[in-house]
Design an enzyme around this catalytic site. Structure first.
Site, PDB file in Angstrom:
ATOM      1  N   HIS A  76      22.516  12.282  -1.008  1.00 22.04           N
ATOM      2  CA  HIS A  76      21.115  12.729  -1.123  1.00 22.04           C
ATOM      3  C   HIS A  76      21.035  13.860  -2.157  1.00 22.04           C
ATOM      4  O   HIS A  76      22.474  14.375  -2.485  1.00 22.04           O
ATOM      5  CB  HIS A  76      20.539  13.343   0.231  1.00 22.04           C
ATOM      6  CG  HIS A  76      21.229  14.409   0.534  1.00 22.04           C
ATOM      7  ND1 HIS A  76      20.544  15.753   0.362  1.00 22.04           N
ATOM      8  CD2 HIS A  76      22.144  15.031   1.366  1.00 22.04           C
ATOM      9  CE1 HIS A  76      21.172  16.907   0.997  1.00 22.04           C
ATOM     10  NE2 HIS A  76      22.273  16.312   1.494  1.00 22.04           N
ATOM     11  N   CYS A  77      19.944  14.042  -2.955  1.00 26.13           N
ATOM     12  CA  CYS A  77      19.904  15.191  -3.849  1.00 26.13           C
ATOM     13  C   CYS A  77      18.856  15.998  -3.088  1.00 26.13           C
ATOM     14  O   CYS A  77      18.319  15.698  -1.829  1.00 26.13           O
ATOM     15  CB  CYS A  77      19.515  14.658  -4.866  1.00 26.13           C
ATOM     16  SG  CYS A  77      17.904  13.551  -5.113  1.00 26.13           S
ATOM     17  N   SER A  78      18.046  16.752  -3.841  1.00 25.61           N
ATOM     18  CA  SER A  78      16.980  17.462  -3.205  1.00 25.61           C
ATOM     19  C   SER A  78      15.862  16.911  -2.705  1.00 25.61           C
ATOM     20  O   SER A  78      15.010  17.483  -1.721  1.00 25.61           O
ATOM     21  CB  SER A  78      16.534  18.612  -4.471  1.00 25.61           C
ATOM     22  OG  SER A  78      16.158  18.045  -5.535  1.00 25.61           O
ATOM     23  N   THR A  79      15.605  15.797  -3.060  1.00 24.65           N
ATOM     24  CA  THR A  79      14.285  15.185  -2.700  1.00 24.65           C
ATOM     25  C   THR A  79      14.645  13.682  -2.255  1.00 24.65           C
ATOM     26  O   THR A  79      13.644  13.223  -1.632  1.00 24.65           O
ATOM     27  CB  THR A  79      13.508  14.893  -3.772  1.00 24.65           C
ATOM     28  OG1 THR A  79      13.704  14.514  -4.934  1.00 24.65           O
ATOM     29  CG2 THR A  79      12.893  16.539  -4.124  1.00 24.65           C
ATOM     30  N   ARG A  80      15.736  13.082  -2.443  1.00 26.30           N
ATOM     31  CA  ARG A  80      15.834  11.481  -2.280  1.00 26.30           C
ATOM     32  C   ARG A  80      16.993  11.359  -1.430  1.00 26.30           C
ATOM     33  O   ARG A  80      18.073  11.872  -1.468  1.00 26.30           O
ATOM     34  CB  ARG A  80      15.905  10.909  -3.625  1.00 26.30           C
ATOM     35  CG  ARG A  80      14.874  11.205  -4.699  1.00 26.30           C
ATOM     36  CD  ARG A  80      15.334  10.328  -6.012  1.00 26.30           C
ATOM     37  NE  ARG A  80      14.406  11.201  -7.064  1.00 26.30           N
ATOM     38  CZ  ARG A  80      14.686  10.896  -8.227  1.00 26.30           C
ATOM     39  NH1 ARG A  80      15.494   9.903  -8.541  1.00 26.30           N
ATOM     40  NH2 ARG A  80      14.206  11.494  -9.291  1.00 26.30           N
TER      41      ARG A  80
END
Length: 461
Positions: free
Chosen positions: A25-29
């Site tokens: 994951h990244c910061s939003t997805r």
């Protein structure tokens, strides 16, 4: 629906654990590499209450959950996938061909974990700048000369440490992503900034001379450098993996770390460092040339088209540029232009939210507009503007106008990764009024164009 239930539903609708190759994951997805794309029920995924949208990009199925939420859903999701974790991609991806798309994804995976530290550093810089301003000190009857030296030293530790040891952070993250032992990456990165090497900043200011080996190889420390540490991390992790497969288990503990560090440092100091440090400087000069084009042309171009980078999943390449800029002279020239694109997205989405007669559109658009104002544009882009097309074009125009003004005013941030309203913390100096102005202009232009010609209220998703 709680986070565990959301994770279970997502897993069900993407085809179950047997259809998931790896997840991160990244910061939003939530980013899932899927084995069989046909097994995904996209409509059911996007109907979940915590999901703002989803899309396929660079071989990944990316589900937009938003900042904070994605971490909690991931924590519940990862254990459901046969024990796979965010770092379990090495074994499966090792069999894949290295493509441009995969290279960009890996590049992002390396730099995303470093960003929170640099965000904190930028905030420390902004607060120090605010607290040491003569006008602010004058409110309490003080002058800059009254500030205790110990306080300045304390703030210097807060603001300088991350960039002084940046190669250690980059090498650690690179080792982690490429399957090496992270602690070896940290040590190898620290070797690049060892105090016995001439400090890169002092060499750049001609206050120190580089060491010369073999009569022609100039060696310096790599404080603030990114590319040399990144390439060194790749080579070092590959060397470690190569050695572990060939050295007997009885000697592994002794020889593998020894040879990894020895070979890695030799390559770093005498080959990788000198070459890629020059490449890094060349890339920075090229970007600065674009941004410094006369009449605000560079800001207009980047402000307009920079938003496309996020759609194609290559926006993380900007992390390298921003980190390098900050490390070189303490300023980030991309941030004030890029933030105009975010605020333009907010303006376009808010226009849609107010004008639409679709309850579903309103439900998505209002929170997406707020999210974009706070610097997170994925819900706005993938949930609203890109689907409707014209509002996205209007946001590009708004971002271009704002970027043009930011370039004309020569705005520059003292940190990174904060945009929109939180981004004001990076401009706590004489630039703050201009920062607010360019963002209001970007927001207003996108809002006005979307309201008048970019959206018909009868449109629905």
């Amino acid at each position: 629906m709680n986070y565990k239930e959301s994770a279970q539903k997502i897993l069900e609708f993407v085809g179950g654990a047997e259809n998931v190759q790896s997840v991160t994951h990244c910061s939003t997805r939530l980013r899932i590499i899927i084995k069989d794309q046909e097994k995904i029920d996209v409509k059911e995924v996007e109907a979940l209450d915590k999901v703002s949208g989803s899309f396929f990009n660079f071989g990944q199925y990316q589900i937009i959950l938003g900042t904070g939420v994605v971490n909690k859903v991931y924590e519940e999701f990862a254990p459901l996938v046969d024990g796979q974790t965010a770092n379990s991609t090495e074994e499966t991806e090792e069999k894949q061909k290295m493509t441009f798309q995969r290279a960009i994804r890996i590049f992002g995976d390396v730099f995303v974990p470093i960003i929170p530290v640099l965000v904190a550093t930028g905030l420390f810089m902004g607060l120090r700048g605010l607290l040491t301003q003569e006008a602010v000190l004058g409110v309490v009857g003080l002058t800059p000369e009254d500030i205790p030296q110990q306080f300045l030293l304390f703030t210097q530790i807060l603001t300088d440490t991350a960039f002084a040891f940046l190669p250690a952070l980059v090498a650690w993250s690179t080792f982690r992503i490429f399957g090496g032992t992270p602690i070896l990456g940290i040590v190898l990165g620290l070797m690049l900034v060892n105090s016995v090497l001439p400090n890169a900043y002092e060499v750049g200011q001609q206050a120190a001379e580089p060491l010369v080996f073999f009569g022609f190889i100039k060696v310096v420390g790599y404080q603030g450098s990114v590319l040399p540490a990144f390439v060194t991390g790749i080579l070092g992790s590959k060397i470690e993996i190569f050695l572990r497969k060939r050295i007997p288990n009885s000697l592994d503990l002794i020889l593998t770390p020894f040879l990894t560090l020895l070979i890695g440092l030799t390559l770093a100091l005498f080959i990788v460092g000198p070459i890629f440090h020059e490449v890094e400087i060349g890339v920075l000069h090229a970007v600065e040339f674009l941004l410094n084009l006369p009449f605000g042309i560079g800001g207009l171009v980047y402000g307009s088209f920079g938003q496309l980078l996020g759609i194609f999943g290559i926006h993380h390449i900007l992390n390298f540029l921003e980190i390098s800029m900050l490390a070189q002279d303490g300023w980030n020239y991309l941030n004030p232009i890029g933030t105009c694109g975010n605020m333009a997205q907010a303006g376009a989405v808010l226009a849609v939210a107010i004008k639409t007669i679709s309850p579903k559109m309103k439900q998505i658009a209002f929170p997406s507009a707020l999210s974009a104002m706070l610097g997170i544009t994925e819900p706005a882009v993938f949930g609203v503007t890109l689907r409707l097309v014209k509002p996205f074009v209007m946001s590009m125009i708004g971002g271009g106008v704002g970027g043009f003004l930011a370039s004309i005013f020569n705005l520059r941030a003292n940190g990174m990764a904060l945009t929109g309203i939180p981004g004001t913390l990076l401009y706590l100096n004489e630039q703050l009024p201009l920062y607010l102005l360019v963002n209001l202009v970007a927001f207003g232009v996108a809002f006005g164009l979307t309201w008048t010609i970019g959206y018909k209220k009868e449109q629905e998703l």
